[in-house]
Design a protein around this motif. Structure first.
Motif, PDB file in Angstrom:
ATOM      1  N   GLY A 126      95.152  44.512  66.214  1.00  9.67           N
ATOM      2  CA  GLY A 126      95.925  43.689  67.250  1.00  9.67           C
ATOM      3  C   GLY A 126      96.930  43.118  66.975  1.00  9.67           C
ATOM      4  N   TYR A 127      97.991  43.389  68.031  1.00 10.23           N
ATOM      5  CA  TYR A 127      99.516  42.962  67.496  1.00 10.23           C
ATOM      6  C   TYR A 127      99.806  41.710  68.498  1.00 10.23           C
ATOM      7  N   LEU A 128     100.304  40.638  67.553  1.00  9.37           N
ATOM      8  CA  LEU A 128     100.951  39.022  68.566  1.00  9.37           C
ATOM      9  C   LEU A 128     102.044  39.449  68.345  1.00  9.37           C
ATOM     10  N   THR A 129     102.932  38.858  68.745  1.00  8.01           N
ATOM     11  CA  THR A 129     104.221  38.688  69.045  1.00  8.01           C
ATOM     12  C   THR A 129     104.827  37.143  68.949  1.00  8.01           C
ATOM     13  N   LEU A 130     105.444  36.528  67.514  1.00  9.83           N
ATOM     14  CA  LEU A 130     105.605  34.711  67.720  1.00  9.83           C
ATOM     15  C   LEU A 130     106.819  34.719  68.311  1.00  9.83           C
ATOM     16  N   ASP A 131     107.074  34.090  69.433  1.00 11.26           N
ATOM     17  CA  ASP A 131     108.293  33.805  69.634  1.00 11.26           C
ATOM     18  C   ASP A 131     108.531  32.737  69.427  1.00 11.26           C
ATOM     19  N   PRO A 132     110.023  31.934  69.571  1.00 13.32           N
ATOM     20  CA  PRO A 132     110.061  30.229  69.617  1.00 13.32           C
ATOM     21  C   PRO A 132     109.097  29.225  70.557  1.00 13.32           C
ATOM     22  N   LEU A 133     109.089  28.789  70.217  1.00 16.19           N
ATOM     23  CA  LEU A 133     108.488  27.947  70.689  1.00 16.19           C
ATOM     24  C   LEU A 133     109.143  27.346  72.195  1.00 16.19           C
ATOM     25  N   GLN A 134     107.548  26.712  72.719  1.00 12.89           N
ATOM     26  CA  GLN A 134     108.301  26.569  74.239  1.00 12.89           C
ATOM     27  C   GLN A 134     109.083  24.975  73.872  1.00 12.89           C
ATOM     28  N   TYR A 135     110.371  24.620  75.080  1.00 13.31           N
ATOM     29  CA  TYR A 135     111.045  23.772  75.041  1.00 13.31           C
ATOM     30  C   TYR A 135     110.074  22.702  74.444  1.00 13.31           C
ATOM     31  N   GLU A 136     109.539  21.788  75.339  1.00  6.64           N
ATOM     32  CA  GLU A 136     108.597  21.064  75.499  1.00  6.64           C
ATOM     33  C   GLU A 136     107.728  21.103  74.102  1.00  6.64           C
ATOM     34  N   ASP A 137     107.206  22.428  73.964  1.00  7.26           N
ATOM     35  CA  ASP A 137     106.346  22.252  71.950  1.00  7.26           C
ATOM     36  C   ASP A 137     107.488  22.176  71.131  1.00  7.26           C
ATOM     37  N   ALA A 138     108.361  22.322  71.372  1.00 11.04           N
ATOM     38  CA  ALA A 138     110.077  22.050  70.661  1.00 11.04           C
ATOM     39  C   ALA A 138     110.060  20.121  70.480  1.00 11.04           C
ATOM     40  N   VAL A 139     109.995  19.729  71.519  1.00 14.17           N
ATOM     41  CA  VAL A 139     110.325  18.731  71.691  1.00 14.17           C
ATOM     42  C   VAL A 139     109.481  17.581  71.121  1.00 14.17           C
ATOM     43  N   ARG A 140     107.860  17.780  70.990  1.00 18.08           N
ATOM     44  CA  ARG A 140     106.996  17.646  70.410  1.00 18.08           C
ATOM     45  C   ARG A 140     106.399  17.404  69.055  1.00 18.08           C
ATOM     46  N   LEU A 141     107.148  18.368  68.592  1.00 21.49           N
ATOM     47  CA  LEU A 141     106.727  18.677  67.573  1.00 21.49           C
ATOM     48  C   LEU A 141     108.275  18.227  66.442  1.00 21.49           C
ATOM     49  N   LEU A 142     109.152  17.401  67.204  1.00 23.21           N
ATOM     50  CA  LEU A 142     110.044  16.505  66.355  1.00 23.21           C
ATOM     51  C   LEU A 142     109.999  15.455  66.910  1.00 23.21           C
ATOM     52  N   ARG A 143     108.885  14.917  68.121  1.00 22.52           N
ATOM     53  CA  ARG A 143     108.025  13.825  67.995  1.00 22.52           C
ATOM     54  C   ARG A 143     107.755  13.111  67.545  1.00 22.52           C
ATOM     55  N   ASN A 144     106.579  14.353  66.924  1.00 25.29           N
ATOM     56  CA  ASN A 144     105.388  14.025  65.748  1.00 25.29           C
ATOM     57  C   ASN A 144     105.617  13.981  63.922  1.00 25.29           C
ATOM     58  N   SER A 163      88.777  43.283  66.873  1.00 25.64           N
ATOM     59  CA  SER A 163      89.334  44.132  65.639  1.00 25.64           C
ATOM     60  C   SER A 163      89.043  43.714  64.753  1.00 25.64           C
ATOM     61  N   THR A 164      89.392  43.980  63.427  1.00 24.20           N
ATOM     62  CA  THR A 164      89.569  43.769  61.965  1.00 24.20           C
ATOM     63  C   THR A 164      91.075  43.439  61.572  1.00 24.20           C
ATOM     64  N   ILE A 165      91.328  43.864  62.426  1.00 26.37           N
ATOM     65  CA  ILE A 165      93.170  43.457  61.383  1.00 26.37           C
ATOM     66  C   ILE A 165      93.874  43.023  62.456  1.00 26.37           C
ATOM     67  N   SER A 166      94.703  41.915  62.209  1.00 28.89           N
ATOM     68  CA  SER A 166      95.732  41.250  62.975  1.00 28.89           C
ATOM     69  C   SER A 166      97.124  41.092  62.851  1.00 28.89           C
ATOM     70  N   VAL A 167      97.997  41.926  62.843  1.00 33.92           N
ATOM     71  CA  VAL A 167      99.124  41.704  62.486  1.00 33.92           C
ATOM     72  C   VAL A 167     100.302  40.093  63.462  1.00 33.92           C
ATOM     73  N   ILE A 168     100.605  40.002  62.821  1.00 24.42           N
ATOM     74  CA  ILE A 168     102.030  38.881  63.594  1.00 24.42           C
ATOM     75  C   ILE A 168     102.684  38.903  63.123  1.00 24.42           C
ATOM     76  N   SER A 169     103.873  38.868  64.025  1.00 27.46           N
ATOM     77  CA  SER A 169     105.254  39.334  63.859  1.00 27.46           C
ATOM     78  C   SER A 169     105.844  38.757  64.665  1.00 27.46           C
ATOM     79  N   GLY A 170     107.408  38.833  64.513  1.00 26.07           N
ATOM     80  CA  GLY A 170     108.273  38.063  65.070  1.00 26.07           C
ATOM     81  C   GLY A 170     109.477  37.691  63.623  1.00 26.07           C
ATOM     82  N   MET A 171     110.506  36.613  64.370  1.00 24.85           N
ATOM     83  CA  MET A 171     112.137  36.678  63.330  1.00 24.85           C
ATOM     84  C   MET A 171     111.260  35.650  62.565  1.00 24.85           C
ATOM     85  N   ALA A 172     112.007  35.483  61.688  1.00 25.07           N
ATOM     86  CA  ALA A 172     112.254  34.469  60.828  1.00 25.07           C
ATOM     87  C   ALA A 172     112.220  33.291  61.135  1.00 25.07           C
TER      88      ALA A 172
END
Length: 814
Positions: free
Chosen positions: A226-244, A100-109
């Motif tokens: 093309g459409y991509l829905t972005l959800d909150p991070l997985q638990y492990e990834d959220a912990v990794r972000l805090l650790r970083n 595609s030439t266009i991608s839409v990333i959607s998800g809550m704030a």
């Protein structure tokens, strides 16, 4: 005046077709030359033809690099980055063409849509040699979204089109934008879109470009996206972000960090703010910080814009950070939520909070460090819309009603003072400035020194000015409504701001009448008459001018009455009612002199000279214009100097003194460029082009015609555009390019018919008939001459009578 001279003309509503290129056979379906070396040809609907005036050959256009700073530490989005690769990059999944030439990333704030888009864009920017365009559309801003037409303006400038060449109509902007992107590989990032309609005009037409859109909505209906829905991070990834984020500050274990991640609903926005809060307390156990977070959340009532645990978690984190602020920083933060526009200068923030500039800077640094405030550019700040809503909620919950009113008054008066100061450099009429009515003497005012600074200030602040009027109206501050509007009539002369400008003026008229304040009502009526005059709506201009005149009579304000009569005289000139206008103007000159209003007398002397020129009384016209010019030079008023020099050049041409006309026309252009009157700039440039042509400087005249066309199109001056096209046709005719001359005349005629400009229509028809006869189309020539003859009979002036004599002889009628 001769039949070859079209005169002043007035702006008309709506965009019109551009003329054929002086280059004739150089017309191409590509961008040839740099952006400042092109003339746009024909209507612009989806594609555009551009022609080079200077040296042949294709030159490189600017390569925009508009991406925000790269996002560091993006965590847990590896699959989404690969999805963007497969969707938008050729060859990423083995297929030579992208999916595609266009991608839409959607998800809550708060899910990190912008971070994902910007991070990916930086990773692949080398794959887009044509550059990267970026815009935050502010689609979900609590106060003010970003208008699509304004974004297109910025994109066109980034692609090498100067302000004067940006067309006023949205559809024309789209066509030019897509033409500039044709055959180029450009990445376009459209952040924070609210609707499909908001982004559709910003989509390139080229399959070589790629677009990434972020939105809280799915934006269904974009073809082949093309459409991509972005959800909150997985638990492990959220912990990794805090650790970083915390690894250089704390050594909390993963179990505690996991509890914090769950409390933040695993949303990147909340996680980053919470991590920053924890980083500032390295010696405090995380358990204590979590207790404080839970305590803050109990004090928080979720905003109505969103429901669910995720939204409550984000707001709880805001509360956690907010209640950790010092009392002064907390007050500063919550008052920022009352700002009327999308972003602000530090000075506006200081005025809003009623603090000194150094204190405002210190508090803003605290809020920026806490990730509660963003700094998109030097000296400008903004709040994420969710943060803004939280700040406003806290202000309304914690500040007394009197302080809310005082804070709004302070910031609105700051914008009023700035708009008033800027308007003093943007005067395009001989008006009488009003005295500001402020609640108190402001501690600081915007520093605006000179025409350039005034234009820049208005460009940066116009969304805030519109929002300021709306805020004043919503909060029942009619005095501020009318005063803001009275300073803003110059800001909204640009075609793309006209609708907003008129809405502001009408809202101000209601406010003035609500106050039963005649002087305010008269000032706004004058403004409406002025705007409608500038855009060629004579009947509306007359209606408001008559109403204003009656008010000034009732108030015994004789200078204002004389100024209103000046507008009436201009309306007579628009109708080419020279015999009636001449005695009226002579009386006005005498009245202005009696009142001691020298500049007003000079304006009317210049108008008198123009009328006498049209009547063929050249010596008398020259005397009137010379006297007007001397007064305008005494006041150093560029608007008046340019206008009288324009008339003086035409008088020199009427005397056939072409060499003497040249320096006069050149100075007229230089003086016009010092004003904010694009109509005057286009008119002066057209006169210079005609004079250059008369002096056989043909290449220079080509360029001047192009500049004149740009000016007229930039302000939607269709009458001016028709006159430029008519003069370009004369140049083609004189150079033997009859077919090209015919095309240009026909375009000029089409515009004149559409806007009802019967004088210029008659002129162009007579000239077209000559071309038709030279091309052997004798029947068409006769029909065209007959129509021109009937039109010229409507006018009682020397040029019309001479035209009737010529045409009757050619038609063989008495």
């Amino acid at each position: 005046m001769t039949g070859e001279d079209e005169g002043r003309g007035r702006a008309r509503n709506g965009p019109g077709p551009a003329g054929p290129s002086p280059g004739g056979d150089l017309v191409r379906s590509e961008v040839s030359g740099s952006a400042r070396d092109v003339v746009q040809a024909r209507d612009v609907h989806g594609s555009v033809n551009l022609v080079q005036v200077g040296q042949p050959g294709r030159l490189e256009l600017p390569v925009p690099r508009q991406l925000p700073h790269d996002v560091r530490g993006l965590v847990g989005r590896e699959d989404q980055l690969r999805w963007l690769d497969r969707t938008l990059l050729p060859g990423a999944d083995g297929d030579p063409a992208p999916a595609s030439t266009i991608s839409v990333i959607s998800g809550m704030a708060g899910t990190g849509k912008t971070s994902l888009a910007v991070c990916w864009a930086h990773q692949v920017r080398e794959r887009f040699p044509g550059g990267q365009l970026y815009a935050d559309l502010c689609g979900y801003a609590v106060v003010h979204p970003e208008f699509t037409t304004r974004v297109l303006d910025r994109f066109l400038r980034a692609l090498g089109i100067p302000d004067s060449r940006v067309p006023p109509d949205l559809q024309e902007k789209e066509g030019l934008y897509r033409s500039l992107l044709a055959d180029r590989r450009v990445l376009v990032v459209l952040d924070n879109a609210a609707t499909t309609a908001q982004v559709r005009p910003l989509l390139p037409g080229s399959g070589d470009c790629a677009v990434v859109i972020t939105s809280r909505s799915r934006l269904a209906g974009i073809e082949d996206a093309g459409y991509l829905t972005l959800d909150p991070l997985q638990y492990e990834d959220a912990v990794r972000l805090l650790r970083n984020i915390l690894q250089d500050y704390r050594s909390d274990d993963d179990a505690e960090l996991g509890e914090l991640a769950v409390a933040c609903a695993q949303l990147p926005l909340a996680l980053r703010i919470a991590a920053q809060r924890a980083a500032h307390r390295p010696m405090t156990p995380l358990a204590d910080l979590l207790t404080a977070l839970r305590d803050s959340s109990e004090r928080w009532t979720a905003l109505s814009m969103e429901n669910g645990n995720e939204a409550e978690a984000v707001h709880s984190v805001f509360a956690w950070s907010y209640y950790a602020l010092s009392p002064s920083a907390a007050r500063f933060f919550r008052l920022l939520g009352l700002h009327p526009g999308p972003d602000m200068r530090i000075e506006a923030a200081a005025a809003l909070a009623g603090v000194s500039l150094p204190q405002a800077r210190a508090e803003m640094e605290v809020l920026t460090d806490a990730h509660l405030v963003e700094q998109p550019s030097s000296r400008r700040y903004r709040l994420h819309d969710l943060v803004n809503a939280y700040a406003r909620d806290r202000a309304e919950a914690q500040e007394p009603a009197k302080e809310l009113e005082a804070a709004r008054t302070r910031v609105l008066e700051w914008y009023l003072q700035g708009s008033y100061n800027a308007s003093q450099y943007m005067d395009v009429s001989c008006h009488f400035p009003f005295e500001l009515e402020l609640s108190s003497v402001p501690d600081m005012v915007p520093e605006i020194a000179g025409q350039g600074a005034a234009a820049l200030w208005c460009e940066q602040e116009w969304p805030n000015l519109v929002a300021a009027v709306e805020t004043a109206d919503e909060n029942l501050m009619p005095s501020l409504v009318w005063q803001l509007a009275a300073t803003m009539r110059f800001v909204f002369l640009r075609a793309d701001r006209r609708d907003a400008g008129l809405a502001v003026q009408y809202r101000a008229l209601e406010a003035a009448r609500q106050l039963e304040y005649l002087r305010a009502e008269g000032t706004i009526l004058d403004g409406l008459a002025f705007v409608y005059s500038q855009i060629g709506q004579g009947e509306k201009s007359r209606e408001f001018n008559d109403a204003a005149t009656e008010i000034w009579r009732r108030l015994g304000d004789h200078p204002r009455v004389a100024a209103s009569h000046t507008n009436r005289a201009i309306e007579m000139m628009d109708r080419r009612d020279w015999p009636r206008a001449v005695p009226f103007l002579k009386e006005l000159v005498a009245t202005a002199e009696e009142l001691g209003e020298k500049r007003l007398a000079a304006v009317n002397l210049g108008n008198l000279g123009e009328c006498l020129l049209e009547l063929g009384e050249l010596p008398e016209a020259g005397d009137a214009v010379a006297e007007a010019l001397a007064i305008h030079r005494e006041f150093n008023w560029s608007m008046g100097i340019a206008d009288t020099l324009w008339n003086l050049s035409r008088i020199m041409r009427a005397f056939n003194r072409m060499a003497e006309a040249l320096p006069i026309a050149e100075e007229a252009v230089a003086q016009a460029e010092r004003t904010s009157d694009a109509n005057l700039q286009g008119r002066a440039m057209l006169e210079l082009a005609v004079v250059l042509q008369a002096n056989r400087r043909y290449q220079d005249s080509w360029a001047a015609y192009q500049e004149a066309l740009d000016h007229t199109r930039g302000v939607g001056d269709r009458a001016g555009e028709a006159r430029v096209l008519g003069r370009v046709a004369v140049l083609h005719r004189d150079r033997g390019n009859r077919n090209t001359a015919r095309d240009s005349y026909e375009l000029s005629i089409d515009i004149s018919r559409e806007i009802g400009d019967r004088w210029h229509l008659a002129l162009s028809l007579e000239r077209l008939a000559e071309i038709m006869a030279q091309l052997g189309r004798y029947l068409d020539a006769r029909t065209t001459r007959a129509e021109a003859f009937e039109l010229f009979k409507e006018f009682d002036e020397p040029a019309a009578r001479a035209a009737c004599v010529r045409l009757s002889a050619a038609l063989g009628v008495g």
